[in-house]
Write a protein that holds these residues in place. Structure first.
Motif, short mmCIF file in Angstrom:
data_model
loop_
_atom_site.label_atom_id
_atom_site.label_comp_id
_atom_site.label_asym_id
_atom_site.label_seq_id
_atom_site.Cartn_x
_atom_site.Cartn_y
_atom_site.Cartn_z
N GLY A 96 -3.15 0.97 10.42
CA GLY A 96 -2.03 1.19 11.33
C GLY A 96 -1.76 2.67 11.49
O GLY A 96 -2.33 3.35 12.35
N SER A 97 -0.92 3.21 10.61
CA SER A 97 -0.57 4.63 10.71
C SER A 97 -1.67 5.54 10.14
O SER A 97 -1.51 6.76 10.13
CB SER A 97 0.76 4.89 10.01
OG SER A 97 0.64 4.76 8.61
N THR A 98 -2.74 4.98 9.66
CA THR A 98 -4.04 5.62 9.29
C THR A 98 -4.17 6.18 7.87
O THR A 98 -5.28 6.48 7.44
CB THR A 98 -4.49 6.75 10.26
OG1 THR A 98 -3.72 7.93 10.04
CG2 THR A 98 -4.40 6.34 11.72
N GLY A 99 -3.07 6.34 7.14
CA GLY A 99 -3.17 6.95 5.83
C GLY A 99 -4.04 6.17 4.85
O GLY A 99 -4.76 6.77 4.03
N THR A 100 -4.00 4.85 4.96
CA THR A 100 -4.79 4.03 4.05
C THR A 100 -6.28 4.26 4.27
O THR A 100 -7.02 4.59 3.34
CB THR A 100 -4.43 2.54 4.24
OG1 THR A 100 -3.03 2.39 3.96
CG2 THR A 100 -5.24 1.64 3.32
N GLN A 101 -6.71 4.11 5.52
CA GLN A 101 -8.15 4.25 5.79
C GLN A 101 -8.62 5.69 5.57
O GLN A 101 -9.69 5.93 4.99
CB GLN A 101 -8.48 3.79 7.21
CG GLN A 101 -10.00 3.72 7.45
CD GLN A 101 -10.37 2.98 8.72
OE1 GLN A 101 -9.49 2.61 9.53
NE2 GLN A 101 -11.65 2.75 8.93
N ASN A 128 0.80 -1.24 0.00
CA ASN A 128 0.00 0.00 0.00
C ASN A 128 0.83 1.28 0.00
O ASN A 128 0.39 2.31 -0.49
CB ASN A 128 -1.00 -0.01 1.16
CG ASN A 128 -0.34 -0.07 2.53
OD1 ASN A 128 0.82 -0.43 2.67
ND2 ASN A 128 -1.11 0.27 3.55
N LYS A 129 2.05 1.24 0.56
CA LYS A 129 2.83 2.48 0.66
C LYS A 129 3.22 3.02 -0.71
O LYS A 129 3.45 4.22 -0.87
CB LYS A 129 4.08 2.26 1.53
CG LYS A 129 3.79 1.72 2.93
CD LYS A 129 2.66 2.43 3.62
CE LYS A 129 2.35 1.97 5.03
NZ LYS A 129 2.04 0.56 5.22
N THR A 130 3.28 2.13 -1.71
CA THR A 130 3.66 2.58 -3.05
C THR A 130 2.66 3.60 -3.59
O THR A 130 3.04 4.57 -4.25
CB THR A 130 3.77 1.35 -3.99
OG1 THR A 130 4.82 0.51 -3.51
CG2 THR A 130 4.09 1.76 -5.41
N ARG A 131 1.38 3.41 -3.28
CA ARG A 131 0.36 4.38 -3.74
C ARG A 131 0.58 5.76 -3.10
O ARG A 131 0.43 6.79 -3.73
CB ARG A 131 -1.04 3.89 -3.38
CG ARG A 131 -1.52 2.73 -4.24
CD ARG A 131 -3.00 2.58 -4.00
NE ARG A 131 -3.61 1.47 -4.69
CZ ARG A 131 -4.15 1.52 -5.91
NH1 ARG A 131 -4.12 2.65 -6.60
NH2 ARG A 131 -4.72 0.46 -6.43
N LYS A 132 0.91 5.75 -1.80
CA LYS A 132 1.17 7.03 -1.11
C LYS A 132 2.42 7.69 -1.67
O LYS A 132 2.49 8.92 -1.82
CB LYS A 132 1.35 6.78 0.39
CG LYS A 132 0.18 6.07 1.07
CD LYS A 132 0.54 5.85 2.54
CE LYS A 132 -0.50 5.03 3.26
NZ LYS A 132 -0.17 4.85 4.69
N LEU A 133 3.41 6.86 -1.98
CA LEU A 133 4.69 7.39 -2.45
C LEU A 133 4.59 8.06 -3.81
O LEU A 133 5.43 8.89 -4.16
CB LEU A 133 5.74 6.28 -2.45
CG LEU A 133 6.22 5.89 -1.04
CD1 LEU A 133 6.86 4.50 -1.04
CD2 LEU A 133 7.22 6.92 -0.50
N HIS A 184 -6.12 -6.00 0.14
CA HIS A 184 -4.82 -6.60 0.49
C HIS A 184 -3.75 -5.53 0.35
O HIS A 184 -3.42 -5.11 -0.75
CB HIS A 184 -4.53 -7.78 -0.43
CG HIS A 184 -3.34 -8.62 0.00
ND1 HIS A 184 -2.32 -8.13 0.78
CD2 HIS A 184 -3.04 -9.91 -0.23
CE1 HIS A 184 -1.43 -9.09 1.00
NE2 HIS A 184 -1.86 -10.19 0.40
N THR A 185 -3.19 -5.12 1.49
CA THR A 185 -2.25 -4.00 1.50
C THR A 185 -0.79 -4.43 1.40
O THR A 185 0.11 -3.60 1.55
CB THR A 185 -2.50 -3.16 2.76
OG1 THR A 185 -2.69 -4.07 3.87
CG2 THR A 185 -3.73 -2.29 2.61
N GLY A 186 -0.54 -5.73 1.18
CA GLY A 186 0.83 -6.20 0.93
C GLY A 186 1.52 -6.74 2.16
O GLY A 186 0.87 -7.18 3.11
C1 LIG Z 1 1.47 0.05 6.51
C2 LIG Z 1 0.66 -1.16 6.22
C3 LIG Z 1 -0.72 -1.21 6.51
C4 LIG Z 1 -1.44 -0.12 7.23
O1 LIG Z 1 -1.63 1.02 6.46
P1 LIG Z 1 -1.67 2.46 7.21
O2 LIG Z 1 -1.82 3.41 6.11
O3 LIG Z 1 -0.36 2.56 7.93
O4 LIG Z 1 -2.80 2.45 8.15
C5 LIG Z 1 -1.43 -2.32 6.16
N1 LIG Z 1 -0.82 -3.37 5.57
C6 LIG Z 1 0.49 -3.39 5.29
C7 LIG Z 1 1.09 -4.60 4.68
C8 LIG Z 1 1.29 -2.28 5.61
O5 LIG Z 1 2.60 -2.31 5.34
#
Ligand SMILES: *Cc1c(COP(=O)(O)O)cnc(C)c1O
Length: 338
Positions: free
Chosen positions: A193-198, A48-53, A316-318
Motif C-alpha cells: 500500500g504505502s510501500t514501506g513494507t515492500q 506490520n506497522k509495529t515493526r516500522k514504529l 501476513h501483515t495483520g
Molecule cells: C499498511 C498495511 C499493509 C501495507 O503495508 P505498506 O507498508 O503500507 O505498503 C498491508 N497490510 C496491512 C494489514 C496493513 O495495515
C-alpha cells in the motif's frame, strides 16, 4: 547490514513465527504454502506497522518529541498501532483520519480500528477525501508547536526510510528462519500500500544477498506507479543503510490485478480468500490488505503461475481488526434473529 546505529525501541518481543499451511496447501493442490506471522507483532492486536514504529518511535524519542502526529484512512491499522506505541512511551498523539472510502456502513465509521483509536485515547480529527493529508498534518504540527509541544510527524503508513528499516529487520529474520529450517523459498507474497513494507523487505533481501523473489500485491495504485513508488523508497532505505552498490530495481515486482473497485472497496475474491484461510487454517486475514493480497495469491496458484514443489511464503501483515468494520459485507445475515 548494521542496524545498531539507528535509534530503536522494542515493541515486538521475539521473531514472528514462520508456519506451514498443510490443509490449504492440500486444498489448492499447488505449491507448498507457508505464512510469516507479522500479524503477531504483539502491540494492540499487532500488524506490520509495529515493526516500522520500533524505528520511528525510537527516532521521535531521540529527537525529544512530546507528541506523535500521523494520518491514515478511517480504518487505518497504522494509526491504531501508532497510538498504542506512543502510549507505551508516554507520548501524546493526534491523528487525522481521511474519509477515503465513501458510503460505507455504520460499522466502518465506528467499529474496528476506529473503536480502538478512541479506546487508546488519541486526539482524533477527521478530514474529507481528496485533501493533501501530509499538508493537513503539517498544519496541525504548527498548531501543536505553537502550544509548546515538540511534534513528530509520521507519514501515512509509517512509510519513510526510517520506518522501512522495520521491514529490513523482517526480511533478515525470514532469511534466517529459512536457513534454520532449510527451507528454500521461491517467492514471498504480500500486500503493498504505502510501500514501506515492500521497500524495506526487498532492501533487506537484496542487501543481504538472500536471493528470495518478492511479489507485492497492490491494494490501491496501478502496477507501474506502485513499482515506481516502492523503488523510490527502497533507494532511500538502501542509502540510509549505506549498502554498497546500487539498489537493483528489478527486485521490485508488483501485481495490481486484485484492487477491484479501489482502496478498501470489497471484492468477491477478498471475501472468498478471508473465508478460505479462516476455514482451512483458522487464520484471520483482513478486508483491505491481506484479504486482497491472498485472493491474488490463490488466483495466481489456480492459474498455474506458481507450481507444485515450489515453496511460497505469504507475509501476513495483520489488520484483522478491520473485519469488524466490514460486518455488513462479511456476515450480512445476523446469526441471531432478534
Ligand atoms: C499498511 C498495511 C499493509 C501495507 O503495508 P505498506 O507498508 O503500507 O505498503 C498491508 N497490510 C496491512 C494489514 C496493513 O495495515
Amino acid at each position: 547490514m548494521n542496524l545498531t546505529r539507528f535509534a530503536r525501541v522494542k515493541l515486538t518481543p521475539s521473531a514472528t513465527p514462520l508456519e506451514f499451511l498443510p490443509r490449504l496447501t492440500k486444498h489448492l493442490g499447488g505449491p507448498d504454502l507457508y505464512i510469516k506471522r507479522d500479524d503477531h507483532t504483539g502491540l494492540a492486536l499487532g500488524g506490520n506497522k509495529t515493526r516500522k514504529l520500533e524505528f520511528l518511535i525510537g527516532d521521535a524519542l531521540a529527537k525529544g518529541a512530546t507528541h506523535i502526529l500521523t494520518q491514515g484512512a478511517t480504518q487505518s491499522n497504522h494509526v491504531r498501532q501508532t497510538i498504542a506505541a506512543a502510549n507505551k512511551f508516554g507520548l501524546r498523539s493526534t491523528i487525522l483520519l481521511e474519509e477515503r472510502v465513501s458510503g460505507a456502513h455504520d460499522d466502518y465509521y465506528a467499529n474496528g480500528n476506529v473503536l480502538l483509536d478512541q479506546l487508546l485515547g488519541a486526539a482524533i480529527e477527521t478530514r474529507p477525501a481528496g485533501l493533501d493529508m501530509n499538508r493537513e498534518m503539517e498544519a496541525v504540527g504548527e498548531r501543536l508547536r505553537g502550544a509548546g509541544e515538540v511534534p513528530y510527524l509520521i507519514p501515512g503508513g509509517g512509510s519513510n526510510a526510517i520506518g522501512a528499516l522495520g521491514y529490513v529487520v523482517s526480511a533478515l529474520e525470514l532469511a534466517a528462519q529459512a536457513n534454520e529450517q532449510r527451507l528454500h523459498i521461491d517467492c514471498v507474497v504480500h500486500a503493498t500500500g504505502s510501500t514501506g513494507t515492500q521497500a524495506g523487505f526487498v532492501t533487506g533481501i537484496e542487501g543481504s544477498n538472500s536471493r528470495i523473489p518478492v511479489l507485492g500485491i497492490s491494494v490501491r495504485a496501478p502496477r507501474e506507479k506502485q513499482e515506481e513508488n516502492v523503488r523510490r523508497l527502497a533507494h532511500e532505505t538502501w542509502e540510509l543503510l549505506g549498502i554498497r552498490g546500487e539498489f537493483p530495481d528489478a527486485a521490485v515486482a508488483v501485481n495490481a490485478d486484485y484492487v477491484g473497485g479501489g482502496y478498501g472497496v470489497p471484492t468477491e475474491g477478498m471475501i472468498e480468500a478471508v473465508q478460505l484461510l479462516a476455514r482451512q487454517e483458522g487464520i484471520l486475514l483482513d478486508p483491505v490488505y491481506t484479504g486482497k493480497a491472498f485472493a491474488g495469491l490463490v488466483d495466481l496458484i489456480r492459474k498455474g503461475h506458481f507450481r507444485k514443489g515450489e515453496n511460497l511464503v505469504f507475509l501476513h501483515t495483520g489488520g484483522a481488526t478491520g473485519l469488524f468494520a466490514y460486518r455488513s459485507i462479511l456476515a450480512p445475515q445476523p446469526a441471531f434473529a432478534r
